[in-house]
Design an enzyme around this catalytic site. Structure first.
Site, PDB file in Angstrom:
ATOM      1  N   TYR A 148       0.817  -1.209   0.000  1.00  0.00           N
ATOM      2  CA  TYR A 148       0.000   0.000   0.000  1.00  0.00           C
ATOM      3  C   TYR A 148       0.851   1.260   0.000  1.00  0.00           C
ATOM      4  CZ  TYR A 148      -4.821  -1.216  -0.256  1.00  0.00           C
ATOM      5  OH  TYR A 148      -6.033  -1.596  -0.762  1.00  0.00           O
ATOM      6  N   HIS A 201      -1.676  -2.209   6.221  1.00  0.00           N
ATOM      7  CA  HIS A 201      -2.042  -1.238   5.181  1.00  0.00           C
ATOM      8  C   HIS A 201      -2.703   0.022   5.743  1.00  0.00           C
ATOM      9  CE1 HIS A 201      -0.963  -4.499   2.714  1.00  0.00           C
ATOM     10  NE2 HIS A 201      -2.154  -5.000   2.452  1.00  0.00           N
ATOM     11  N   LYS A 218     -13.438  -0.594  -2.940  1.00  0.00           N
ATOM     12  CA  LYS A 218     -13.069   0.798  -2.699  1.00  0.00           C
ATOM     13  C   LYS A 218     -12.073   0.894  -1.557  1.00  0.00           C
ATOM     14  CE  LYS A 218     -15.936   3.614  -0.557  1.00  0.00           C
ATOM     15  NZ  LYS A 218     -17.087   4.508  -0.290  1.00  0.00           N
ATOM     16  N   GLN A 222      -8.111   3.596  -4.481  1.00  0.00           N
ATOM     17  CA  GLN A 222      -8.493   2.719  -5.578  1.00  0.00           C
ATOM     18  C   GLN A 222      -9.993   2.437  -5.474  1.00  0.00           C
ATOM     19  OE1 GLN A 222      -5.952  -0.703  -4.530  1.00  0.00           O
ATOM     20  NE2 GLN A 222      -7.798  -1.846  -4.014  1.00  0.00           N
ATOM     21  N   TYR A 250     -10.877  14.790  -3.985  1.00  0.00           N
ATOM     22  CA  TYR A 250     -11.945  15.771  -4.145  1.00  0.00           C
ATOM     23  C   TYR A 250     -12.344  16.356  -2.796  1.00  0.00           C
ATOM     24  CZ  TYR A 250     -15.216  11.866  -3.143  1.00  0.00           C
ATOM     25  OH  TYR A 250     -15.873  10.797  -2.588  1.00  0.00           O
ATOM     26  N   LYS A 286     -15.442  18.104  -0.772  1.00  0.00           N
ATOM     27  CA  LYS A 286     -16.882  18.355  -0.749  1.00  0.00           C
ATOM     28  C   LYS A 286     -17.127  19.677  -0.017  1.00  0.00           C
ATOM     29  CE  LYS A 286     -19.463  14.736   0.193  1.00  0.00           C
ATOM     30  NZ  LYS A 286     -19.942  13.474   0.812  1.00  0.00           N
TER      31      LYS A 286
END
Length: 506
Positions: free
Chosen positions: A188, A249, A348, A376, A382, A384
């Site tokens: 990871y 991870h 996800k 992934q 992004y 919000k």
């Protein structure tokens, strides 16, 4: 970063439990695809030779067929060249004669390649269960350790089962190889978005000023797989979801989010800060854990129906939501919620940082700001935020500032995580590898909880959840109890759809 000049023509020995270039769940993860990717793009050092080593006996042609089965490429000329730099050698893990035979094969290869003394470098990659780490390391050091060049040992997880077993492995490996020679690989740390965390944090002034408990309410790190154990239940039952992906991870991702700014990008400076954060995290308590195990649904079998599972009354979690707290000035009181599970509704992996509500908010009911890093699939970052609905309405709606890699970087190819990490080994860059004291600090956070689960403590309650669901029904209330505010409006990532607000009146 260029390769060291003296690191040319290494012998890369892949010591494996299984000679296939396949690791762990889901099929090929590195093996020949990663090595071929480095070779095709000119990142393998000149005059490199790759030797596969395992107990399985097979011909050279059979080995080549297995090696190339997972390479998807149209460049047949490069593939044929790649085939010529790899061979296979069969042998046992606990016999000096086998290791001496491998030593001869490597020495003969070094002579054929005309390597000078001092440049006979060797990388040993151990993709093995922990039970054979020590005998293999002993065999390598005693019989195959190069005396005329650099030696590097790459170790795949799991690094033990708890603090005691991990420390035992560390002591045994430390007696054979120096810490600078050892690379504990966590794939990871080779993923593009994970490697981007430091850039986002420390190269942007606006993130630097809001990255603490005054502005951040909670942090969620989520790992979801849409498939169950499917034939791997016998292996998985010895580890469970916490050892499989959370202790390694997800915790590694947490340290990158939470650590202080290192004094430089030097590997040891980065790892020093990661260790400091881990030492500020007390052991996770059972009251801050939600455990689950999937049951069959819609024709999909439950975990206990896995044919390879011996214990049909197993309480091994296939899902866990764990909350860690960091007891330092920056993060005191902020819950770090790690969620991981198999047989869920989607594939996800993401980091979701939720900020506090706006003080004295003029626009009641508006959602909190969130920064999301999707690891992934389809890497993305992004934010919000709240915005006036376009048009005559004065209603506040939630939208996003979106950087989707597959839209923005259409001409760039993101390398496989193992491809990136193997290159780091060749560069002698430890930044994305786990140090011994880092590993010990990580196990201390999880070991008390794991011992309670392994001991089938009467207090341990493992909830059932349906194959293909979001997890146990209790999950939403669990994360809400730690402050996560799930917006009431439906949000389609990554593009805002005005149709969701068509019924809103002025």
């Amino acid at each position: 970063m260029k390769l060291p000049r003296n690191f040319k023509g290494p012998s890369l020995s892949l010591v494996r439990q299984n000679p296939l270039p396949v690791l762990g769940r889901g099929g090929p993860r590195w093996g020949s695809p990663a090595l071929f990717g480095l070779y095709r793009n000119g990142f393998l050092p000149e005059n490199t030779h790759i030797i596969g080593y395992a107990r399985t006996k097979m011909s050279h042609d059979d080995y080549i067929d297995r090696v190339t089965a997972y390479i998807k490429v149209n460049d047949e000329e490069k593939l044929e060249q790649f085939k010529k730099i790899t061979t296979y050698h069969a042998g046992q893990y606990d016999q000096d004669e086998s290791w001496q035979s491998l030593e001869k094969a490597i020495s003969d290869s070094e002579s054929e390649r005309g390597l000078d003394s001092g440049k006979k470098n060797r990388v040993f990659y151990m993709a093995l269960p922990p039970s054979v780490f020590i005998p293999v390391a002993q065999g390598l050091k005693k019989n195959v350790y190069g005396k005329e060049g650099v030696n590097r040992l790459v170790v795949e997880k799991p690094f033990g089962m708890d603090t005691e077993s991990s420390n035992h492995l560390a002591r045994e490996l430390g007696a054979l190889f120096s810490e600078n020679e050892v690379y504990r690989i966590d794939h990871y740390l080779g993923k593009e978005m994970v490697k981007n965390i430091m850039n986002l944090r420390f190269a942007n002034v606006f993130f630097g000023h809001i990255w603490d408990r005054k502005y951040i309410d909670n942090v969620q790190i989520t790992f979801k797989e849409p498939f169950g154990t499917e034939g791997r239940g016998g292996y998985f039952d010895d580890f469970g979801i916490i050892r499989d992906v959370m202790q390694n991870h997800l915790l590694q991702v947490l340290t990158l989010i939470a650590m202080e700014r290192p004094i430089s990008t030097d590997a040891e400076a980065i790892r020093d800060e990661k260790v400091k954060v881990l030492k500020c995290i007390p052991p996770i308590e059972l009251k801050n854990a939600l455990l689950g195990q999937y049951v069959g649904a819609d024709g999909k079998p439950g975990y206990l129906e896995d044919d390879t599972l011996k214990n049909k009354q197993s309480l091994t979690p296939t899902f866990a939501a764990l909350v860690a707290f960091i007891q330092n000035e920056r993060w005191e009181g902020v819950p770090f919620i790690m969620k991981a599970g198999k047989a869920l509704n989607e594939s996800k992996v993401e980091i979701r940082i939720q900020f506090r509500k706006v003080a004295g908010n003029l626009f009641a009911g508006s959602a909190r700001n969130e920064l999301v890093m999707r690891i992934q699939p389809k890497e993305a970052v992004y934010m919000k935020f709240n915005n006036k609905q376009p048009g005559l309405s004065y209603q506040t709606i939630q939208t996003d500032l979106d950087l989707s890699y597959h839209d923005r970087y259409t001409d760039l190819s993101i390398p496989d995580a193992y491809e990136s990490l193997i290159l780091d080994v060749l560069r002698n860059d430890h930044s994305n590898f786990v140090r011994d004291d880092e590993l010990e600090a990580a196990w201390k956070i999880f070991t008390p909880l794991l011992h309670k689960i392994d001991g089938k403590d009467k207090q341990v309650d493992v909830k059932s959840y349906a194959y293909g669901s979001r997890g146990p029904q209790e999950l939403e209330a669990f994360v809400k109890s730690y402050g996560y505010d799930r917006p009431n409006v439906k949000y389609d990532w990554p593009r805002q759809s005005m149709s969701h607000h068509a019924n809103n009146k002025l």
